[in-house]
Design an enzyme around this catalytic site. Sequence first.
Site, PDB file in Angstrom:
ATOM      1  CE  LYS A   7      -1.808   2.954   2.851  1.00  5.65           C
ATOM      2  NZ  LYS A   7      -1.863   4.105   1.933  1.00  5.65           N
TER       3      LYS A   7
ATOM      4  N   GLY B 144       6.698   5.848   7.932  1.00  2.00           N
ATOM      5  CA  GLY B 144       5.802   7.007   7.948  1.00  2.00           C
ATOM      6  C   GLY B 144       5.982   7.775   9.241  1.00  2.00           C
ATOM      7  CB  SER B 145       3.919  10.374  10.756  1.00  2.00           C
ATOM      8  OG  SER B 145       2.667   9.713  10.817  1.00  2.00           O
TER       9      SER B 145
ATOM     10  N   GLY C 163       2.733   5.181  12.975  1.00  2.00           N
ATOM     11  CA  GLY C 163       3.541   4.041  13.407  1.00  2.00           C
ATOM     12  C   GLY C 163       3.014   3.451  14.711  1.00  2.00           C
TER      13      GLY C 163
ATOM     14  CD  GLU D 284      13.503   2.401  10.117  1.00  2.00           C
ATOM     15  OE1 GLU D 284      13.721   3.532  10.574  1.00  2.00           O
ATOM     16  OE2 GLU D 284      14.131   1.390  10.468  1.00  2.00           O
TER      17      GLU D 284
ATOM     18  CB  CYS E  10      12.967  10.204   7.607  1.00  2.00           C
ATOM     19  SG  CYS E  10      13.846   9.067   6.543  1.00  2.00           S
TER      20      CYS E  10
ATOM     21  CD  GLN F 288       4.862  18.501   5.263  1.00  2.00           C
ATOM     22  OE1 GLN F 288       4.328  17.434   5.556  1.00  2.00           O
ATOM     23  NE2 GLN F 288       5.614  19.177   6.124  1.00  2.00           N
TER      24      GLN F 288
ATOM     25  CD  GLU G 258       9.555  13.964  10.804  1.00  2.00           C
ATOM     26  OE1 GLU G 258       8.429  13.456  10.951  1.00  2.00           O
ATOM     27  OE2 GLU G 258      10.504  13.387  10.268  1.00  2.00           O
TER      28      GLU G 258
END
Length: 482
Positions: free
Chosen positions: A170, A223-224, A228, A247, A281, A328, A380
């Site tokens: 996905k 992802g974020s 996660g 990750e 990242c 974003q 972040e």
Amino acid sequence: MRNNHIAGEWLSASNAVANVNPSDTRDIIGEYAQASVAQTKRAIDAAYDAFPAWSRSTIQARHDILKSVGDEVLARKDELGRLLSREEGKILAEGVGEVTRAGQIFHYFAGECLRLSGDKLGSVRAGVDVEITREPVGVVGLITPWNFPIAIPAWKIAPAIAYGNTVVFKPAELVSASAHALCDIIVRAGLPPGVFNLVMGSGGVVGEAMLSSAKLAAISFTGSVPTGRRVAEACISADPMKRMQLEMGGKNPMVVLDDADLTLAVECAVNSSFFSTGQRCTASSRLIVTGGIHDAFLAAMTERMNALVVDDACKDGTHIGPVVDQRQLEQDLSYIRLGQDEGAKLVAGGELLKRDTPGFYLSPALFSEVDNRMRVAREEIFGPVATVIRARNYDEALEIANDTPFGLSSGICTTSLKYASHFKRNAEAGMVIVNLPTAGVDYHVPFGGRKGSSYGPREQGRYAAEFYTTVKTAYTFGGYAP
Ligand code: NAD
């Protein structure tokens, strides 16, 4: 409409989402089918049914398929790189570079098929033989973010297939074009139906359907942090529990010491903080600079930043493309306002820009007078926004570098072997980088972090086997005369 690939067939859907070029929002790259829950389940069933035969396929067959995927990706790197830059907004050189990396990853794992090995040990018991082998895990669900639309899928799909697993993939909603193009190459390379399935769609529908399926043995997610955490909760509460690899985000430091080569340090900082629009990242968003070089560094940074061209990602001469989308962009702008409210000084950039085409253009922003306790230094942002934090000396710089909830990559610019060696040993991060940008790593060695950045085994290189295989220990008595 570009379709999903499920059980060996391209299937349309009742819903499609337009893929929009962030450099020119009038440019629609395509309409991409959004899989339903039922289609996602069908993809999982197909992968489940395909697993027994694929897990016993020869390593030569797997090698040949991955090699041919890598060959085609590399042969088409310019075309696929342009598509990637058009949908994600990183500049052409970066788009083509990312596609090249994806091709190299498929070649690397083609080789790994042939190199997978186990152990044979003596037993502590007389007449007993012990063998340790690695076997595939089963159906693996791969969930990826938008910022590396082909490299991250490649570094999950290639090892999954190499080690004999079947895949339900996905991609992120914003970058269906690269995912679809890669899928097309993979399924034409000769995989049996069901071994690889593409299910495009939202996290809430397709992602959740994957998390709730008992037939998925493992999830590899990038992802974020909040997503996660949701993936982790679902994997733990599943019955049986799922293997997981997460990750996530970063707030990566780059220390610049008084003895650093100033020109090199500025290049490292500009590259790490602002290239790929800061949407990596591994980007360095905290530049921790000691007193003796601080002012010269700040002056050289702002001068270098003034020469950066922000424009259409596919245009010659552009150094930095647009932010990926409106959401974003708003996040970046709100952090720029927050930094000012917190008392940091905006010394460069942070402005919305108008270009020939309508897009999400933002000039890279640099804050000075930043305290590491400010939210702009702790959270972040994931955009072209960097902070400069002053440190008294190396010891304080190291302390500030490690004072973060994250631990992905950590960099230092210095000409001192003593400090470089000490930093490599004491930086609390999965990747430590000396005199190079914190973003930009090799494809054949492990990638991943510590603390809030990562959970589970490393990705890439031969360490990928830790996640995509499960270890079996076999004892035999009577196999031979002692
Ligand atoms: P995101 O968490 O919003 O989405 C990532 C993926 O998860 C997408 O495919 C999304 O559709 C899916 N998803 C969302 N909700 C879900 C749910 N409930 N169930 C299952 N799947 C769900 O992240 P993003 O905005 O696409 O990517 C940016 C983030 O990724 C940043 O935090 C960045 O640091 C991180 N990132 C980390 C690495 C790394 O290797 N550490 C690499 C690249 C990006």
